[in-house]
Motif scaffolding. Structure first.
Motif: not given
Length: 147
Positions: A121-147
């Motif tokens: 709200x205070x930084x990203x959306x306030x940047x010049x020219x930003x029309x929309x922001x769509x956020x994706x929250x990470x639930x888990x990150x797999x390392x290349x070794x785990x794939x």
């Protein structure tokens, strides 16, 4: 670049702090030619640097969010203003100019969801020219070794 150079790069990608002697042994060279090849790769810009990988949770940044940003306009001035602004935000650890539904894909690391809400709200959306922001929250990150 030959197969030996590619082998050197593969080993260094896994462990940038490996000793030259160990690197040489792994790629089948003696230490002097190995060091010479590494220096040539550095000078040619193939190896751009070495860095430490920090655990985000250990430094209070346990929430990772990917944010797709669409700009209102795509004039050079708008793009430059957005890019200048985004590089000033330490929460943004990577920014990619992409094709598709968004103009930019950001990797953002913050302490928690309320911290992201404030950042959004205070930084990203306030940047010049930003029309929309769509956020994706990470639930888990797999390392290349785990794939």
């Amino acid at each position: 670049m030959d197969e030996v150079d590619r082998s050197i790069l593969a080993v260094l990608e896994q462990n940038g702090r490996i000793s030259n002697n160990e690197l040489a042994a792994r790629v089948g060279l003696s230490p002097s030619p190995c060091l010479r090849r590494v220096r040539q790769l550095e000078e040619a810009g193939v190896i751009r640097g070495y860095r430490a990988l920090i655990d985000p949770a250990a430094v209070g940044r346990s929430l990772r969010v990917f944010a797709g940003v669409r700009l209102m306009r795509h004039t050079r001035a708008d793009v430059v203003a957005f890019e200048r602004g985004i590089t000033q935000l330490p929460e943004v650890v990577a920014c990619h100019h992409i094709t598709g539904n968004f103009d930019y894909l950001l990797q953002v690391e913050v302490a928690d969801l309320p911290a992201y809400e404030g950042f959004h709200a205070n930084q990203l959306a306030a940047l010049p020219g930003v029309a929309t922001v769509t956020s994706y929250v990470t639930m888990k990150t797999l390392s290349p070794e785990a794939i």
